[in-house]
Design an enzyme around this catalytic site. Structure first.
Site, mmCIF file in Angstrom:
data_model
loop_
_atom_site.group_PDB
_atom_site.id
_atom_site.type_symbol
_atom_site.label_atom_id
_atom_site.label_comp_id
_atom_site.label_asym_id
_atom_site.label_seq_id
_atom_site.Cartn_x
_atom_site.Cartn_y
_atom_site.Cartn_z
ATOM 1 N N GLY A 1 0.827 -1.197 0.000
ATOM 2 C CA GLY A 1 0.000 0.000 0.000
ATOM 3 C C GLY A 1 0.860 1.244 0.000
ATOM 4 N N PHE A 2 0.264 2.368 0.379
ATOM 5 C CA PHE A 2 0.992 3.637 0.335
ATOM 6 C C PHE A 2 2.218 3.626 1.241
ATOM 7 C CE2 PHE A 2 -3.304 4.977 -0.980
ATOM 8 C CZ PHE A 2 -2.989 5.626 -2.158
ATOM 9 N N GLY A 3 2.067 3.119 2.471
ATOM 10 C CA GLY A 3 3.191 3.120 3.398
ATOM 11 C C GLY A 3 4.317 2.209 2.969
ATOM 12 N N GLU B 1 -19.053 9.980 -0.740
ATOM 13 C CA GLU B 1 -18.663 9.928 -2.149
ATOM 14 C C GLU B 1 -19.452 8.860 -2.902
ATOM 15 O OE1 GLU B 1 -14.110 11.637 -1.615
ATOM 16 O OE2 GLU B 1 -14.483 9.485 -1.465
ATOM 17 N N ASP C 1 -2.533 2.008 8.113
ATOM 18 C CA ASP C 1 -3.725 1.586 8.852
ATOM 19 C C ASP C 1 -3.436 0.476 9.857
ATOM 20 O OD1 ASP C 1 -5.262 3.392 7.471
ATOM 21 O OD2 ASP C 1 -5.972 1.946 5.989
ATOM 22 N N ALA D 1 -4.112 8.190 3.150
ATOM 23 C CA ALA D 1 -2.937 7.928 2.322
ATOM 24 C C ALA D 1 -1.755 8.845 2.620
ATOM 25 C CB ALA D 1 -3.330 8.017 0.844
#
Length: 433
Positions: free
Chosen positions: A11-13, A169, A298, A314
């Site tokens: 993921g992002f991390g 959203e 997370d 993020a």
């Protein structure tokens, strides 16, 4: 022998750790149970047929193809043997490490009612998104053929549980799909009469935003036609409907955006965790008692400058990944001084339909069309590669100008069940490792 680093989770991390370690004298093993990095903030646009899966996901191997020190492993992690410094895989193998980074993310949580998952679909993976897209589009297709008015009404009722950014959203985009994109394509139903119901147990939508932006979001949703139910907790979800407060609402499509639970990283290490299962880490993002193990995103909870936990978004995960890479490089250079993580909040954003959004930069707060353009620009900027940025920008401009969504494909379902007008229940899926 080179220092061995294992990063679990792309993921992002996790990706930021690998990216920022470029040039360091290390060997990196990058493990994930899926073969792609996912731009999760736009996952709901795949679920609502606005974007294709390839526009928000990229093969991990292609992202590190020019990094010979990085070995990519497609596998499911089942645990960590901290004593032997090994990551345990589902196939029985073990991957040794000198430094371990856990970036294993989170999964949607049902507050003790896991039996709701087959009926109330969460949104964390590409599989989740394509399953939700299938449910939404099949509901319209089945309603077109349904002669019973009550069953048709249930098919044309879409319920979203949870009014955080994802729920808001989703609600706005489904409403626009039904009212702007689909009416010309159906003959027996008026898709514009579809009901989109957003249910929130708390008193506000977008509770993490200032009151003025939350109020604007509520007014905008209702102006779009979304039915917003506040202060009513969901007490039951079944294949036939949802119960909230004292109301039973028949529906065939329930989308869960009400809560998350961290990966089992805290269980693997026997470490302290909060109520959502997030691992409580030290100020430098190391695991208590294990300075060679870091955790980011997370997976963890860590205090920000205001004393509150750093949000699970993020930009926070990317900042944490960058910080971990800096510590690793400092250690390799022989520096041992403490390096506590300092989070810098860069703003909160949420879209409410294709021409409205809210942005909270702290002292600067924006709403409306200008916020929507800035929201779009920010998301395009953080996509990977010029091709993805151009493709998403063209798609959004086309939707903005023509109300057309090009990704309205029904996939993965059983053709026989679709032809009979029955929805297949999706398999219960796991979290990206």
């Amino acid at each position: 022998m080179q220092h061995r680093i294992v990063v679990v989770g792309a993921g992002f991390g996790g990706l930021e750790v690998v990216k920022d370690l470029a040039g360091a004298s290390v060997s990196i093993t990058f493990i994930d149970r899926r073969n792609h990095h996912l731009f999760q903030p736009l996952l709901y646009q795949v679920a609502t047929a606005s974007l294709a899966t390839s526009e928000i996901a990229w093969p991990i191997r292609s992202l590190v193809s020019d990094r010979p020190e990085v070995t990519t492993v497609l596998a499911t992690v089942t645990g960590v043997d901290a004593g032997r410094r090994s990551v345990l895989l589902q196939d029985g193998q073990a991957v040794p490490y000198d430094t371990l980074v856990l970036a294993t993310g989170a999964r949607h949580a049902y507050f003790g009612h896991d039996e709701w998952e087959p009926f109330a679909l969460g949104l964390k993976t590409l599989e989740d998104a394509t399953t939700i897209r299938r449910r939404i589009l099949l509901a319209f297709e089945q309603a077109e053929r349904e002669t019973d008015p009550l069953r048709q009404a249930a098919l044309l009722t879409f319920v979203i549980v949870g009014a955080g950014p994802t729920g808001v959203e989703m609600a706005g985009t489904i409403t626009e799909l039904a009212r702007d994109t689909l009416p010309r394509e159906f003959r027996n139903i008026d898709t514009a009469r579809a009901r989109v119901v957003l249910i929130e147990a708390g008193p506000r939508v977008l509770a993490g935003f200032p009151d003025e932006l939350s109020d604007y979001a509520l007014r905008s949703l209702r102006k779009l036609g979304v039915e917003v139910e506040l202060g009513r907790a969901v007490s039951d979800c079944t294949a036939d409907g949802v119960t909230y407060g004292d109301v039973r609402l028949p529906t065939k499509t329930i989308i869960w955006a009400a809560g998350v639970r961290a990966s089992p990283a805290a269980e693997w290490l026997g470490g302290p965790a909060d109520r959502a299962g997030r691992l409580e880490v030290m100020p430098d993002l190391t695991v208590p008692g294990h300075p060679e193990i870091f955790a980011v995103g997370d997976t963890v909870t860590v205090a920000g400058p205001n004393g509150k936990p750093v949000p699970g978004i993020a930009p926070a995960a990317k900042q944490e990944g960058k910080h971990v890479a800096a510590i690793i490089k400092a250690r390799l250079a022989g520096k041992v001084e403490a390096m506590p993580f300092r989070y810098s909040h860069q703003g909160s954003l949420a879209q409410i339909g294709k021409r409205r959004a809210v942005i909270d930069f702290g002292r600067i707060r924006l709403r409306g069309a200008l916020a929507w353009w800035l929201w779009g620009a920010a998301h395009i900027y953080f996509l990977i590669g010029s091709r993805a940025r151009l493709s998403v920008a063209i798609n959004w401009l086309w939707i903005h100008a023509r109300n057309q969504r090009s990704a309205r494909l029904i996939t993965q379902g059983d053709a026989a069940e679709q032809s009979l007008g029955r929805q297949a229940e999706p398999p219960v899926s796991g979290r990206m490792g």
